[in-house]
Design a protein around this motif. Sequence first.
Motif, short mmCIF file in Angstrom:
data_model
loop_
_atom_site.label_atom_id
_atom_site.label_comp_id
_atom_site.label_asym_id
_atom_site.label_seq_id
_atom_site.Cartn_x
_atom_site.Cartn_y
_atom_site.Cartn_z
N LEU A 1 14.07 0.09 -1.69
CA LEU A 1 15.62 -0.44 -0.94
C LEU A 1 16.29 0.60 -0.80
CD1 LEU A 1 16.25 -4.03 -2.39
CD2 LEU A 1 15.41 -3.37 0.00
N ASN A 2 16.89 1.25 -1.77
CA ASN A 2 17.92 2.25 -1.47
C ASN A 2 17.50 3.65 -0.75
OD1 ASN A 2 20.46 3.49 -2.09
ND2 ASN A 2 19.52 4.71 -3.76
N SER A 3 16.30 3.86 -1.09
CA SER A 3 15.59 5.24 -0.19
C SER A 3 15.41 4.81 1.21
CB SER A 3 14.39 5.71 -0.54
OG SER A 3 14.46 5.87 -2.05
N VAL A 4 14.98 3.52 1.28
CA VAL A 4 14.88 3.05 3.02
C VAL A 4 16.50 3.07 3.60
CG1 VAL A 4 14.11 1.08 4.43
CG2 VAL A 4 12.79 2.08 2.62
N GLU A 5 17.30 2.28 2.75
CA GLU A 5 18.66 2.35 3.35
C GLU A 5 19.36 3.59 3.66
OE1 GLU A 5 22.17 0.43 4.69
OE2 GLU A 5 20.35 -0.56 3.93
N LYS A 6 18.87 4.56 2.88
CA LYS A 6 19.69 5.87 3.03
C LYS A 6 18.76 6.87 4.06
CE LYS A 6 19.95 7.16 -1.23
NZ LYS A 6 20.26 8.17 -2.30
N LEU B 1 9.72 4.17 5.75
CA LEU B 1 8.75 3.34 5.30
C LEU B 1 7.77 2.78 6.48
CD1 LEU B 1 7.33 1.55 2.98
CD2 LEU B 1 8.99 -0.04 3.48
N ILE B 2 6.48 3.11 6.14
CA ILE B 2 5.76 2.50 7.12
C ILE B 2 4.61 1.34 6.34
CG2 ILE B 2 4.07 2.52 8.87
CD1 ILE B 2 5.00 5.22 9.92
N GLY B 3 4.87 0.13 6.30
CA GLY B 3 4.00 -0.92 5.42
C GLY B 3 3.05 -1.48 6.42
N ALA B 4 2.05 -1.44 5.83
CA ALA B 4 0.81 -2.22 6.74
C ALA B 4 0.31 -3.52 5.89
CB ALA B 4 -0.39 -1.26 6.86
N THR B 5 0.25 -4.70 6.62
CA THR B 5 0.04 -5.76 5.91
C THR B 5 -0.91 -6.77 6.67
OG1 THR B 5 1.04 -7.79 5.03
CG2 THR B 5 2.03 -6.90 6.53
N THR B 6 -1.93 -7.34 6.16
CA THR B 6 -2.76 -8.52 6.96
C THR B 6 -1.92 -9.99 6.75
OG1 THR B 6 -3.89 -8.72 4.86
CG2 THR B 6 -4.62 -7.02 6.57
N GLU B 7 -0.95 -9.86 5.89
CA GLU B 7 -0.51 -11.30 5.71
C GLU B 7 1.26 -11.34 6.37
OE1 GLU B 7 -1.54 -13.43 3.77
OE2 GLU B 7 -3.27 -12.55 3.49
N ASN B 8 1.57 -12.46 6.60
CA ASN B 8 2.90 -12.66 7.09
C ASN B 8 4.22 -12.10 6.39
OD1 ASN B 8 5.13 -13.74 8.43
ND2 ASN B 8 4.17 -15.56 8.93
N PRO B 9 4.85 -11.03 6.77
CA PRO B 9 5.88 -10.43 6.26
C PRO B 9 6.61 -11.28 5.78
CG PRO B 9 5.22 -9.22 8.21
CD PRO B 9 4.71 -10.46 8.36
N SER B 10 7.16 -12.45 6.56
CA SER B 10 8.22 -13.32 5.90
C SER B 10 7.85 -14.03 4.86
CB SER B 10 8.30 -14.18 7.29
OG SER B 10 8.49 -13.71 8.46
N PHE B 11 6.65 -14.11 4.44
CA PHE B 11 6.29 -14.76 3.15
C PHE B 11 6.14 -13.78 1.94
CE2 PHE B 11 4.36 -17.94 6.19
CZ PHE B 11 5.24 -18.96 5.74
#
Length: 432
Positions: free
Chosen positions: A122-127, A132-142
């Motif tokens: 969180l802190n590193s992404v905020e600053k 961050l590039i995250g890859a997911t096959t699942e709904n990020p909202s969940f």
Amino acid sequence: MKTEKIYPPLADRIRPKTLDEFVGQEHIIGPGKPLRIMIETGEIQSMILWGPPGVGKTTLAKIIAEKVNADFFQINAVLSGTKEIKEIIEKAEKNLKYYGKKTILFIDEIHRFNKAQQSVLLNSVEKGTIILIGATTENPSFEIISPLLSRCQVFVLEPFGVKELETILQRALTNDEILSKFKIHIEDKETLFLYSGGDARVMLNALEVAVKIAKPTDKNEIFLTKEIISEAFQRKHFKYDKAGEEHYNLISAFIKSVRGSDPDAAVYWLARMLLAGEDPKFIARRLIILASEDIGNAEPYALTLATSCFTAVDYVGMPEARIILAQVATYLASCPKSNAAYIAIEEAMEDAQKYGELPVPLHLRNAPTKLMEELGYGKGYKYSHEFPDHFVEQQFLPDEIKDKIYYRPTELGREKILKERLEKLWNKRKQK
């Protein structure tokens, strides 16, 4: 002694290096589209790439890193932990402080990180210490915690169709340093595409195996028959590829059995999916959708139960989650069915698009300022609670569609009570 050259897999050998070489996903990287603009301007934000396997998530991340000349770190959430993340963040801080260089952290299968692991970012992404590039096959909202998700832009990648798979296939046959040495004839491309399930990596891996199985002729030709292609996919061993045909066949049979009020068939197909290794949370999510789409107000409790099912499955995990899923699936299958709510929203959305932005009737508008009050905002509105039975008939739809009826309750379950009440209250419903 001459050492034989070791080649990386075909999918890596022909991996696109630039956006122009990238196949598909025109809705996000086509000319003038958001991700392309972000890349071309160098103004890269943290993002989540959401899509099925083999549609280019890793490739896109590498292209982005190359384009913006960033230090690139790639980890897999299954194999990596908090310690490795902190080490990368430390390197990123030095990159930014001493060299003014950006750092991209690509996390494959980011949905497999738990909440504590995600919170470390969180802190590193905020600053802006890391992108961050995250890859997911699942709904990020969940699967992605809200604070992290709010700091990332979500891009949805679509499964490859025949057009995209054909392009990737031809590139492999033409450009790959190994395959291009042969004249390869593919007897049944449809089987190759179908078995791949829209996953380019699966297709290319199978193609490479098929070429090894087949024997070249004297003229350096290779003929890939349907039998060779099937053998290359090892269908008996991969009958339930989560991105492939059987995955969709089983979930379709399961949903249709619940919709068709057959709890016995529903629990059988549920068992088949669980034994094959399906993610129980995927099944639970589908039950939530079904509870509204196919049961609705015939049994409103179905949605509450299905939502509780997802939470319980998430807390408990397998193998006990199978019991929870079985309980909910059999209950939903046994419930009275109605798709009236589904039809209502579909028809309402169709009219919303057809008629455009119809004005809200004046009597329904709030009048927080004197000017609005003078313009007639809220004038003539009748407060329902001041009337008998807390109801008074008045117009709530725009004039152009004032007599439209979208929600038509059935005679089943609790919906029958709603139907009788609405017909008693509204004259327009009595005429239907």
